[in-house]
Design a protein around this motif. Structure first.
Motif, mmCIF file in Angstrom:
data_model
loop_
_atom_site.group_PDB
_atom_site.id
_atom_site.type_symbol
_atom_site.label_atom_id
_atom_site.label_comp_id
_atom_site.label_asym_id
_atom_site.label_seq_id
_atom_site.Cartn_x
_atom_site.Cartn_y
_atom_site.Cartn_z
ATOM 1 N N LEU A 93 -7.231 -0.321 8.770
ATOM 2 C CA LEU A 93 -7.126 0.999 8.573
ATOM 3 C C LEU A 93 -8.397 1.675 7.960
ATOM 4 C CD1 LEU A 93 -4.435 2.339 6.504
ATOM 5 C CD2 LEU A 93 -5.966 1.464 4.698
ATOM 6 N N VAL A 139 -0.487 0.634 10.899
ATOM 7 C CA VAL A 139 -1.542 1.236 10.788
ATOM 8 C C VAL A 139 -2.069 2.609 10.973
ATOM 9 C CG1 VAL A 139 -4.249 0.814 10.408
ATOM 10 C CG2 VAL A 139 -2.348 -1.122 10.028
ATOM 11 N N VAL A 197 -8.142 -0.956 -2.063
ATOM 12 C CA VAL A 197 -7.865 -0.117 -1.226
ATOM 13 C C VAL A 197 -7.323 1.295 -1.581
ATOM 14 C CG1 VAL A 197 -6.616 0.269 1.052
ATOM 15 C CG2 VAL A 197 -7.485 -2.032 0.617
ATOM 16 N N ILE A 198 -6.274 1.203 -2.508
ATOM 17 C CA ILE A 198 -5.546 2.313 -3.046
ATOM 18 C C ILE A 198 -6.846 3.105 -3.624
ATOM 19 C CG2 ILE A 198 -4.686 0.939 -4.976
ATOM 20 C CD1 ILE A 198 -2.185 2.840 -4.180
ATOM 21 N N LYS A 223 -11.100 9.607 11.420
ATOM 22 C CA LYS A 223 -10.959 10.591 10.511
ATOM 23 C C LYS A 223 -12.324 11.056 9.715
ATOM 24 C CE LYS A 223 -6.864 10.265 11.831
ATOM 25 N NZ LYS A 223 -5.906 11.542 12.647
ATOM 26 N N VAL A 239 -8.722 5.104 -0.920
ATOM 27 C CA VAL A 239 -7.807 5.943 -0.332
ATOM 28 C C VAL A 239 -7.658 7.202 -1.289
ATOM 29 C CG1 VAL A 239 -5.487 6.378 0.811
ATOM 30 C CG2 VAL A 239 -6.733 4.371 1.198
ATOM 31 N N TYR A 240 -7.330 6.912 -2.273
ATOM 32 C CA TYR A 240 -6.961 8.020 -3.490
ATOM 33 C C TYR A 240 -8.277 8.914 -3.277
ATOM 34 C CZ TYR A 240 -5.125 10.123 -7.391
ATOM 35 O OH TYR A 240 -4.469 11.360 -8.108
ATOM 36 N N VAL A 246 -2.926 5.951 8.979
ATOM 37 C CA VAL A 246 -4.116 6.678 8.912
ATOM 38 C C VAL A 246 -3.901 8.189 9.407
ATOM 39 C CG1 VAL A 246 -6.329 6.863 10.349
ATOM 40 C CG2 VAL A 246 -5.530 4.690 9.398
ATOM 41 N N VAL A 271 -8.352 11.101 0.072
ATOM 42 C CA VAL A 271 -7.610 12.033 0.381
ATOM 43 C C VAL A 271 -7.130 13.026 -0.558
ATOM 44 C CG1 VAL A 271 -6.443 10.551 2.106
ATOM 45 C CG2 VAL A 271 -5.470 10.657 -0.304
ATOM 46 N N LEU A 298 -2.301 9.777 6.484
ATOM 47 C CA LEU A 298 -3.172 10.272 5.109
ATOM 48 C C LEU A 298 -4.425 11.086 5.503
ATOM 49 C CD1 LEU A 298 -3.662 6.623 3.746
ATOM 50 C CD2 LEU A 298 -2.383 8.287 2.866
ATOM 51 N N TRP A 299 -4.944 11.108 6.757
ATOM 52 C CA TRP A 299 -5.969 12.014 6.959
ATOM 53 C C TRP A 299 -5.512 12.977 8.346
ATOM 54 C CZ3 TRP A 299 -6.685 6.733 5.805
ATOM 55 C CH2 TRP A 299 -7.515 6.617 4.659
ATOM 56 N N ALA A 331 -9.730 5.004 9.664
ATOM 57 C CA ALA A 331 -9.792 6.099 8.852
ATOM 58 C C ALA A 331 -11.550 6.448 8.861
ATOM 59 C CB ALA A 331 -9.815 5.843 7.461
ATOM 60 N N ILE A 390 1.132 10.200 -2.668
ATOM 61 C CA ILE A 390 0.366 10.784 -1.530
ATOM 62 C C ILE A 390 1.179 10.559 -0.485
ATOM 63 C CG2 ILE A 390 -1.743 10.062 -0.216
ATOM 64 C CD1 ILE A 390 -2.903 8.889 -2.981
ATOM 65 N N LEU A 433 -14.347 4.729 3.685
ATOM 66 C CA LEU A 433 -13.835 3.859 2.839
ATOM 67 C C LEU A 433 -14.699 2.459 3.012
ATOM 68 C CD1 LEU A 433 -10.070 3.757 3.930
ATOM 69 C CD2 LEU A 433 -11.180 5.292 2.220
ATOM 70 N N LEU A 470 0.802 4.096 -2.992
ATOM 71 C CA LEU A 470 0.449 5.373 -2.430
ATOM 72 C C LEU A 470 1.761 6.429 -2.904
ATOM 73 C CD1 LEU A 470 -1.375 4.775 0.836
ATOM 74 C CD2 LEU A 470 -2.352 5.473 -1.312
ATOM 75 N N LEU A 493 0.931 -1.210 0.044
ATOM 76 C CA LEU A 493 0.180 -0.145 -0.022
ATOM 77 C C LEU A 493 0.736 1.399 -0.038
ATOM 78 C CD1 LEU A 493 -3.006 1.123 0.436
ATOM 79 C CD2 LEU A 493 -2.653 1.119 2.670
#
Lengths: 268, 258
Positions: free
Chosen positions: B228, A259, B249-250, B236, B253-254, A263, B257, A266-267, B232, A251, B240, A246, A242
């Motif tokens: 994850l 994990v 997943v990617i 957050k 996520v893409y 998280v 975000v 990313l956020w 998220a 990103i 997802l 990314l 991952l």
């Protein structure tokens, strides 16, 4: 000399039949923890058998400039330690003290030196609660520590650990690395595995494929070859996979295996 | 083929266990020690019973239930002897046994020369396949794969995955016991999660690993991507979906975000 182990044009085949290594060539730096990564049945254990003098080599292997040959065999053997963790007969005795003392007794060390050395190893590997126990009463993690202890008890220059992690959990593996970090100043560490799960904990990684070195680099650079690794049959661990994907999309800019950390990154 | 636990009790390790495992699904079991113990020695059961296809099961029969255990030693020296040894002690006779062995070797990408080799000269994976062949050859109706995947590479994992699907098609009841949730998530259709002697939760693997709060509250290992997604979404405010494949997943996520 920065290198501790040199392998030059090492060729080996089973019964003149299937060639396992064909002019294998690599060297290992002093004071490092190294991963030998090879897929299942790629010859990892065979290589350790060759490097530890169990299978014949043709003067193609040297440790600290001591060539592995008939004349040097004793000197060579004193500079290595080796454990095959998948061997069902890896313990010779039923209690920890005998197991640790044996390599030194075998070398005719005096008793007080042996005791001193066992205490040193006890402190390095946190074996305080294990010393007086029977092997069968230890957890697998404790057994791994004892076996590493037997491999370093005579202060070798390098140890070969064949597949030590397959039955340990992540936390236990991290603890083992803390010990190895203490050891590596005196004893270089060479570990085999068929997966990349702990790759970031190592200093250097050698990937073998079809009897040759495919990649030899530090872990971060090795991971840049993710397509080649997949082609050679390796599974990129989920979080590393991952991270790489990314970072390809810009990103993130590093490999994150935790994990929570991922998280939060990313956020924000 | 169906294994049923009816109010099974064993010391404090299993309390009033009621579960059904059948051959239309690949069954996963997490925290499996006591489960496996009573299945291999039903005499330990203090209250309740296990039935197999409705019949009370009170004695372990290796002809019916085979356990593939990576840590089992080789009993004989030569590979071919090891394979035949299992069939012999299970009283299985078949004139085509040689052909069956060769078909299985082919399935696992092994050269038939391996049969002449000495057991201890094999790699760990080769040993695993030989044990697997030795058990498959006498056609057990229930196969328990004990912690298979640690150390298996991509190619071999795919072979095992395919094998499990084929056996399922043939009506064999497959049980995969593991303490690694990522493996259970990837390979099983249904999963039973034991915790402190009870069934904490059981059902469809996808459902269980997309409702992980109960697992987290009980300190049960959860798959990376489930964790994850959970964090998220809950911490957050992301949206997802629960995914198995990194490519899915990617994408999520893409979108979330960027």
């Amino acid at each position: 000399m920065d290198n501790i182990l040199e392998v030059n044009n090492l060729t080996y085949s089973y019964n003149n039949n299937k060639t396992i290594f064909n002019n294998l060539q690599f060297s290992i730096k002093k004071e490092t923890i190294n991963l030998l990564l090879g897929s299942n049945s790629s010859g990892k254990t065979t290589l350790i058998r060759l490097l530890s003098g169990i299978l014949p080599t043709n003067e193609n292997v040297s440790i600290d400039e001591i060539k592995l040959n008939k004349q040097n065999i004793r000197k060579y053997m004193l500079s290595i330690g080796v454990v095959f963790f998948d061997d069902p007969n890896k313990f010779l005795f039923d209690n920890v003290l005998d197991e640790l003392a044996f390599p030194l007794e075998n070398l005719n060390y005096k008793k007080d030196i042996i005791i001193n050395r066992i205490y040193e190893v006890r402190n390095i590997l946190d074996l305080q609660n294990c010393l007086n126990k029977k092997i069968s009463n230890l957890t697998y993690y404790e057994q791994v520590k004892v076996l590493i202890g037997t491999s370093i008890i005579h202060k070798p220059k390098i140890i070969f650990l064949d597949n030590p992690f397959s039955k340990l959990n992540d936390l236990e593996i991290k603890k083992v690395f803390k010990f190895l970090d203490k050891i590596k100043k005196d004893t270089t560490v060479f570990i085999t595995s068929s997966n990349l799960d702990q790759i970031l904990l190592f200093d250097d990684v050698i990937v073998i494929d079809n009897g040759n070195v495919l990649i030899h680099d530090n872990p971060k650079n090795v991971l840049q070859h993710d397509n080649e690794l997949s082609k050679a049959g390796f599974i990129i661990p989920p979080m590393i996979d991952l991270s790489l994907k990314l970072s390809f999309y810009g990103i993130i800019d590093e490999v994150i295996t935790d994990v929570n950390e991922m998280v939060n990154k990313l956020w924000k | 083929m169906e294994i049923k636990f009816n109010d099974v009790n064993y010391k404090t390790k299993l309390t009033d266990i009621n579960i059904t495992l059948n051959n239309s699904k690949i069954n996963g079991v997490y925290n499996y020690n006591s489960f496996l113990k009573v299945l291999l020695n039903p005499k330990l059961i203090e209250k309740g019973n296990i039935t197999i296809d409705g019949k009370v099961y009170n004695k372990y029969d290796p002809k019916v239930i085979a356990v593939i255990d990576k840590d089992m030693p080789f009993y004989t020296s030569k590979v071919i002897d090891e394979i035949l040894f299992y069939s012999k002690i299970r009283g299985y006779k078949n004139n085509n046994i040689k052909e069956d062995i060769n078909n299985l070797l082919e399935k696992f990408n092994l050269d038939s020369n391996i049969l002449k080799r000495i057991g201890h000269s094999l790699s760990e994976t080769e040993k695993y396949y030989i044990k697997l062949i030795a058990n498959l050859i006498y056609k057990p109706k229930i196969i328990i794969f004990k912690d298979i995947m640690s150390g298996m590479d991509y190619k071999n994992k795919k072979i095992i995955k395919k094998l499990m699907e084929e056996l399922k098609e043939q009506g064999v009841l497959i049980i995969l016991t593991s303490s690694n949730s990522n493996i259970l998530y990837e390979l099983t259709d249904e999963v039973v999660i034991f915790n402190k002697g009870k069934v904490l939760i059981n059902g469809s693997t996808n459902d269980i690993y997309s409702n992980i709060e109960i697992l987290l509250n009980n300190n049960i290992d959860v798959p990376y991507f489930s964790l994850l997604t959970y964090k998220a979404n809950n911490e957050k405010g992301a949206h997802l979906f629960y995914r198995k494949d990194v490519r899915d997943v990617i994408k999520d996520v893409y979108k979330s975000v960027s």
